[in-house]
Design an enzyme around this catalytic site. Structure first.
Site, PDB file in Angstrom:
ATOM      1  CE1 TYR A 143      -3.752   2.516   0.848  1.00 55.55           C
ATOM      2  CE2 TYR A 143      -2.223   3.339   2.507  1.00 55.55           C
ATOM      3  CZ  TYR A 143      -3.384   3.486   1.760  1.00 55.55           C
ATOM      4  OH  TYR A 143      -4.173   4.603   1.941  1.00 55.55           O
ATOM      5  CE  LYS A 147      -3.532   5.939  -0.942  1.00 49.35           C
ATOM      6  NZ  LYS A 147      -4.514   6.771  -1.660  1.00 49.35           N
TER       7      LYS A 147
HETATM    8  N1  LIG Z   1      -8.884   5.134   5.910  1.00 57.51           N
HETATM    9  C1  LIG Z   1      -7.631   5.549   6.114  1.00 57.51           C
HETATM   10  O1  LIG Z   1      -7.045   5.321   7.198  1.00 57.51           O
HETATM   11  C2  LIG Z   1      -6.911   6.352   5.073  1.00 57.51           C
HETATM   12  C3  LIG Z   1      -5.778   7.076   5.448  1.00 57.51           C
HETATM   13  C4  LIG Z   1      -5.095   7.836   4.492  1.00 57.51           C
HETATM   14  C5  LIG Z   1      -5.552   7.844   3.187  1.00 57.51           C
HETATM   15  N2  LIG Z   1      -6.672   7.108   2.855  1.00 57.51           N
HETATM   16  C6  LIG Z   1      -7.099   7.156   1.472  1.00 57.51           C
HETATM   17  O2  LIG Z   1      -8.368   7.800   1.438  1.00 57.51           O
HETATM   18  C7  LIG Z   1      -9.103   7.334   0.301  1.00 57.51           C
HETATM   19  C8  LIG Z   1     -10.496   6.906   0.749  1.00 57.51           C
HETATM   20  O3  LIG Z   1     -10.347   5.788   1.613  1.00 57.51           O
HETATM   21  P1  LIG Z   1     -11.463   5.372   2.672  1.00 57.51           P
HETATM   22  O4  LIG Z   1     -10.791   5.313   3.981  1.00 57.51           O
HETATM   23  O5  LIG Z   1     -12.684   6.172   2.498  1.00 57.51           O
HETATM   24  O6  LIG Z   1     -11.692   3.863   2.195  1.00 57.51           O
HETATM   25  P2  LIG Z   1     -13.014   2.991   2.092  1.00 57.51           P
HETATM   26  O7  LIG Z   1     -13.952   3.350   3.174  1.00 57.51           O
HETATM   27  O8  LIG Z   1     -12.540   1.577   1.973  1.00 57.51           O
HETATM   28  O9  LIG Z   1     -13.640   3.477   0.701  1.00 57.51           O
HETATM   29  C9  LIG Z   1     -12.917   3.266  -0.473  1.00 57.51           C
HETATM   30  C10 LIG Z   1     -13.672   3.895  -1.619  1.00 57.51           C
HETATM   31  O10 LIG Z   1     -12.924   3.685  -2.815  1.00 57.51           O
HETATM   32  C11 LIG Z   1     -13.775   3.085  -3.774  1.00 57.51           C
HETATM   33  N3  LIG Z   1     -13.046   2.257  -4.719  1.00 57.51           N
HETATM   34  C12 LIG Z   1     -12.185   1.250  -4.471  1.00 57.51           C
HETATM   35  N4  LIG Z   1     -11.730   0.732  -5.632  1.00 57.51           N
HETATM   36  C13 LIG Z   1     -12.314   1.447  -6.631  1.00 57.51           C
HETATM   37  C14 LIG Z   1     -12.244   1.419  -8.033  1.00 57.51           C
HETATM   38  N5  LIG Z   1     -11.489   0.516  -8.694  1.00 57.51           N
HETATM   39  N6  LIG Z   1     -12.966   2.327  -8.750  1.00 57.51           N
HETATM   40  C15 LIG Z   1     -13.728   3.236  -8.116  1.00 57.51           C
HETATM   41  N7  LIG Z   1     -13.874   3.298  -6.778  1.00 57.51           N
HETATM   42  C16 LIG Z   1     -13.155   2.415  -6.053  1.00 57.51           C
HETATM   43  C17 LIG Z   1     -14.762   2.270  -2.950  1.00 57.51           C
HETATM   44  O11 LIG Z   1     -15.874   1.958  -3.741  1.00 57.51           O
HETATM   45  P3  LIG Z   1     -16.741   0.593  -3.524  1.00 57.51           P
HETATM   46  O12 LIG Z   1     -17.813   0.955  -2.530  1.00 57.51           O
HETATM   47  O13 LIG Z   1     -17.253   0.282  -4.890  1.00 57.51           O
HETATM   48  O14 LIG Z   1     -15.802  -0.462  -2.998  1.00 57.51           O
HETATM   49  C18 LIG Z   1     -15.051   3.257  -1.832  1.00 57.51           C
HETATM   50  O15 LIG Z   1     -15.944   4.243  -2.268  1.00 57.51           O
HETATM   51  C19 LIG Z   1      -8.257   6.219  -0.315  1.00 57.51           C
HETATM   52  O16 LIG Z   1      -7.502   6.733  -1.379  1.00 57.51           O
HETATM   53  C20 LIG Z   1      -7.342   5.808   0.823  1.00 57.51           C
HETATM   54  O17 LIG Z   1      -6.149   5.208   0.348  1.00 57.51           O
HETATM   55  C21 LIG Z   1      -7.357   6.393   3.758  1.00 57.51           C
END
Ligand SMILES: NC(=O)c1ccc[n+]([C@@H]2O[C@H](COP(=O)([O-])OP(=O)(O)OC[C@H]3O[C@@H](n4cnc5c(N)ncnc54)[C@H](OP(=O)(O)O)[C@@H]3O)[C@@H](O)[C@H]2O)c1
Length: 242
Positions: A143, A147
């Protein structure tokens, strides 16, 4: 940049941070928000426009660009995490999926939407990154790799798109309380707070948004000594192995 009357596309806008961003853009006065999602859900709110968009599917990216010619702010939010270490993963599957979603997807979106942002006066492109764009957590090795790659994309495209007036913003965070981190037992930022800080960053024309306490802490630590920082990471990793 003004959010009021902007036209926004948020990838992965159906849940997690993406959903919080969609709501924050509406609250800040966006005129229209395209909610990119693999399984779009209709909304009663006329400002919301669900759009089917798997960012790893080139045809769907092209169709989205065709359908969303009025976008002024693109948010590359969609992402996945396999929670696998580099050596400990049993196959390349998770790492490939992370690169496809966290790097190639945002790259494809940036390529497809750069001309649209230009046509509409420049606008903004926001990439949702992570503190793991700055350092590698061994337990989230692949991951982190994806990133890091997304940070390179952000930094490169920022230079490329400056002349067309597009502000390219990298947003950083540690753990956020979403589905992605349900199995993580550690302090997590609220997606609502992270989204609010990203909106503020766009308003202030920031190039980097440190959207939670963790990103401020890690940035400060890395600004000191990278070697010392990694010594701590190594110690934590070693301790977890025993
Ligand atoms: N959570 C953390 O701790 C954290 C920290 C730093 C950065 N981030 C980043 O923040 C962003 C949002 O993460 P989150 O925490 O909200 O994660 P999440 O709750 O798992 O949601 C992920 C989102 O991405 C969508 N997705 C995944 N694969 C996709 C694809 N191929 N095409 C279109 N949509 C897709 C999912 O859609 P589906 O519903 O269709 O699966 C969902 O809407 C990500 O880039 C993640 O890396 C997260």
């Amino acid at each position: 940049m003004e959010i009021k009357d902007s036209i926004v596309l948020v990838t992965g806008g159906n849940r997690g941070l993406g959903k919080a961003l969609v709501e924050a853009f509406l609250a800040a006065g966006a005129r229209k928000v395209y909610v990119g999602s693999r399984t779009p859900i209709e909304s009663a709110d006329p400002r919301l426009h669900p759009i089917k968009l798997d960012i790893t599917n080139e045809q769907e990216v092209a169709a989205a660009a065709q359908a969303c010619q009025d976008v002024t702010i693109l948010v590359n939010n969609a992402g996945v995490a396999s929670f696998a270490s580099y050596a400990g993963a049993s196959s390349l599957h998770g790492a490939r999926q992370e690169m496809e979603t966290n790097y190639f997807g945002p790259l494809a979106m940036a390529q497809a939407f750069a001309p649209i942002l230009k046509k509409n006066g420049g606008g903004a492109l926001v990439n949702m990154l992570s503190v793991l764009s700055w350092f590698t957590s061994p337990s989230l090795g692949s991951y982190s790799g994806s990133k890091y790659a997304a940070l390179s994309l952000t930094e490169g495209i920022r230079v490329e798109l400056r002349a067309q007036g597009t502000r390219v913003i990298g947003a950083f965070a540690g753990y956020i309380d979403t589905d992605m981190t349900t199995k993580i037992n550690a302090p997590k930022a609220s997606p609502v707070d992270v989204a609010a800080n990203i909106i503020e960053g766009i308003r202030n024309d920031s190039e980097e948004v440190l959207s939670d306490q963790s990103s401020h802490r890690v940035r400060a630590a890395l600004d000191g000594s990278r070697k010392a920082f990694y010594q701590n990471i190594q110690q934590e990793w070693d301790n977890a192995q025993h």
